[in-house]
Write an enzyme that holds these catalytic residues in place. Sequence first.
Site, mmCIF file in Angstrom:
data_model
loop_
_atom_site.group_PDB
_atom_site.id
_atom_site.type_symbol
_atom_site.label_atom_id
_atom_site.label_comp_id
_atom_site.label_asym_id
_atom_site.label_seq_id
_atom_site.Cartn_x
_atom_site.Cartn_y
_atom_site.Cartn_z
ATOM 1 N N CYS A 140 -2.815 2.602 -4.052
ATOM 2 C CA CYS A 140 -3.181 3.615 -3.050
ATOM 3 C C CYS A 140 -4.641 4.037 -3.191
ATOM 4 O O CYS A 140 -5.374 4.145 -2.195
ATOM 5 C CB CYS A 140 -2.249 4.818 -3.198
ATOM 6 S SG CYS A 140 -1.975 5.314 -4.917
ATOM 7 N N HIS A 219 -3.657 12.307 -3.434
ATOM 8 C CA HIS A 219 -4.851 12.208 -4.278
ATOM 9 C C HIS A 219 -6.026 12.794 -3.496
ATOM 10 O O HIS A 219 -6.009 12.814 -2.257
ATOM 11 C CB HIS A 219 -5.220 10.754 -4.571
ATOM 12 C CG HIS A 219 -4.166 9.927 -5.233
ATOM 13 N ND1 HIS A 219 -3.591 10.255 -6.432
ATOM 14 C CD2 HIS A 219 -3.608 8.737 -4.871
ATOM 15 C CE1 HIS A 219 -2.732 9.312 -6.788
ATOM 16 N NE2 HIS A 219 -2.719 8.386 -5.853
HETATM 17 P P1 NAD Z 1 9.756 3.502 -7.519
HETATM 18 O O1 NAD Z 1 10.147 3.776 -8.905
HETATM 19 O O2 NAD Z 1 9.735 4.616 -6.538
HETATM 20 O O3 NAD Z 1 10.665 2.348 -6.903
HETATM 21 C C1 NAD Z 1 10.969 1.172 -7.593
HETATM 22 C C2 NAD Z 1 12.360 0.703 -7.197
HETATM 23 O O4 NAD Z 1 12.628 -0.542 -7.820
HETATM 24 C C3 NAD Z 1 13.466 1.673 -7.623
HETATM 25 O O5 NAD Z 1 14.352 1.837 -6.549
HETATM 26 C C4 NAD Z 1 14.121 0.947 -8.797
HETATM 27 O O6 NAD Z 1 15.484 1.266 -8.897
HETATM 28 C C5 NAD Z 1 13.945 -0.502 -8.379
HETATM 29 N N1 NAD Z 1 14.027 -1.476 -9.477
HETATM 30 C C6 NAD Z 1 13.788 -1.283 -10.787
HETATM 31 N N2 NAD Z 1 13.970 -2.428 -11.458
HETATM 32 C C7 NAD Z 1 14.322 -3.363 -10.549
HETATM 33 C C8 NAD Z 1 14.661 -4.744 -10.636
HETATM 34 N N3 NAD Z 1 14.638 -5.389 -11.801
HETATM 35 N N4 NAD Z 1 14.989 -5.410 -9.500
HETATM 36 C C9 NAD Z 1 15.012 -4.763 -8.297
HETATM 37 N N5 NAD Z 1 14.701 -3.445 -8.167
HETATM 38 C C10 NAD Z 1 14.371 -2.763 -9.283
HETATM 39 O O7 NAD Z 1 8.320 2.803 -7.608
HETATM 40 P P2 NAD Z 1 7.181 2.812 -6.506
HETATM 41 O O8 NAD Z 1 6.423 4.084 -6.608
HETATM 42 O O9 NAD Z 1 7.746 2.407 -5.182
HETATM 43 O O10 NAD Z 1 6.218 1.694 -7.096
HETATM 44 C C11 NAD Z 1 6.421 0.316 -6.837
HETATM 45 C C12 NAD Z 1 5.080 -0.377 -6.949
HETATM 46 O O11 NAD Z 1 4.198 0.164 -5.960
HETATM 47 C C13 NAD Z 1 4.354 -0.216 -8.292
HETATM 48 O O12 NAD Z 1 3.590 -1.379 -8.540
HETATM 49 C C14 NAD Z 1 3.407 0.930 -8.013
HETATM 50 O O13 NAD Z 1 2.293 0.936 -8.867
HETATM 51 C C15 NAD Z 1 3.007 0.627 -6.589
HETATM 52 N N6 NAD Z 1 2.495 1.779 -5.828
HETATM 53 C C16 NAD Z 1 3.091 2.991 -5.922
HETATM 54 C C17 NAD Z 1 2.559 4.065 -5.231
HETATM 55 C C18 NAD Z 1 3.147 5.420 -5.330
HETATM 56 O O14 NAD Z 1 2.422 6.384 -5.198
HETATM 57 N N7 NAD Z 1 4.419 5.582 -5.539
HETATM 58 C C19 NAD Z 1 1.454 3.871 -4.406
HETATM 59 C C20 NAD Z 1 0.901 2.594 -4.271
HETATM 60 C C21 NAD Z 1 1.427 1.541 -5.001
#
Ligand code: NAD
Length: 333
Positions: A140, A219
């Site tokens: 992000c 942010h």
């Molecule tokens: P999150 O924790 O909200 O969601 C992750 C999901 O994946 C959960 O539902 C979890 O149960 C599931 N999961 C865990 N292990 C798994 C597996 N082995 N197989 C399938 N599903 C599985 O995480 P998020 O915030 O959505 O982050 C995901 C990615 O996006 C990360 O790389 C993060 O850095 C990136 N990201 C996050 C944000 C943010 O602010 N949340 C912003 C930009 C990028």
Amino acid sequence: MSVKVVVNGYGTIGKRVADAAALQSDMEVLGVAKTRPNFEARMALEKGYPLYVLAGREPDFEAAGMEVSGTVEDMLEIGDVVVDCTPNKIAAPNKALYDAAGIKAMWQGGEDHELAGISFNAHSNYDEAFGCDYARVVSCNTTGLSRVLSTLDAEFGVEKVRATLCRRSADPGDIKKGPINAIVPELKMPSHHGPDVKTVLPGIDIDTVAIKVPTTLMHLHIVNMDLKEACTSEDVLEALDENSRIRIIGEGMASTAEVMELARDMNRPRSDMWENCIWEESVSVSDCELYLFQAIHQESDVIPENIDCIRAMTEIESDAVRSITMTNKAMGL
Ligand code: NAD
């Protein structure tokens, strides 16, 4: 032709990617993968997304009365591209699964650039991802910086950037992270965010520092840069306003709380603010030196970028501007 999209990991980013892809006329969502039969899994089913689960977890879902369409491996067999939205560092080992299934794969900003070899931002380097098998949609913060820097570099040339990132400490639905009553400086100087911007825009000279602040909303970036060409604040605002994923804000909006209120007033899904929000009043130029403040909605600014990345990788649209226009129109951006 519709691109068959599957989403592995249905959390903050995954559920938004699935909804945005489902809105596109040239994409269909064939499945989403969940690990646990919780309320998010129930919502996925209610939205009509077939549910795939980790092998061996089927009985948990069946016991909760949730229909399972197969395992993650089964899901990978039916898609053209998988968008991996699993948590940081869990995602990288999934590459072996994707290679075994012969499916194109996208990761998110929590993974290292080297995993995919291409770090993506639609306005900055759409062409680089065209037809590729792997890509990473940058974080992000990097997305927010890349949008501004690619726009201003094209218009005036960017000499040197220094940015301070005030990072939200957790997402609103996350009860495990903090701080809730402290400001935490990232002691590594400069922070890793500058090098991450260079994975998208290698020609930009940028240093960043970061602090974590006790908020969940957004942010806030304090951006300072030297421009190569002389220009006025009005010239900069005009250039930024041309970018459809940058919103110039003002009219009494004094904080990130009010930016989120605007998103709610706009009836945005989940109150998402997909655009960078730059305070008009903060944009000031003196002797080629520019200052600005921007607010970045961490949960959603990467979502339209994921959609454009799918189009580039699957070669259904060769032109970045056309893809960006399609994505924006379908999402209501
Ligand atoms: P999150 O924790 O909200 O969601 C992750 C999901 O994946 C959960 O539902 C979890 O149960 C599931 N999961 C865990 N292990 C798994 C597996 N082995 N197989 C399938 N599903 C599985 O995480 P998020 O915030 O959505 O982050 C995901 C990615 O996006 C990360 O790389 C993060 O850095 C990136 N990201 C996050 C944000 C943010 O602010 N949340 C912003 C930009 C990028």
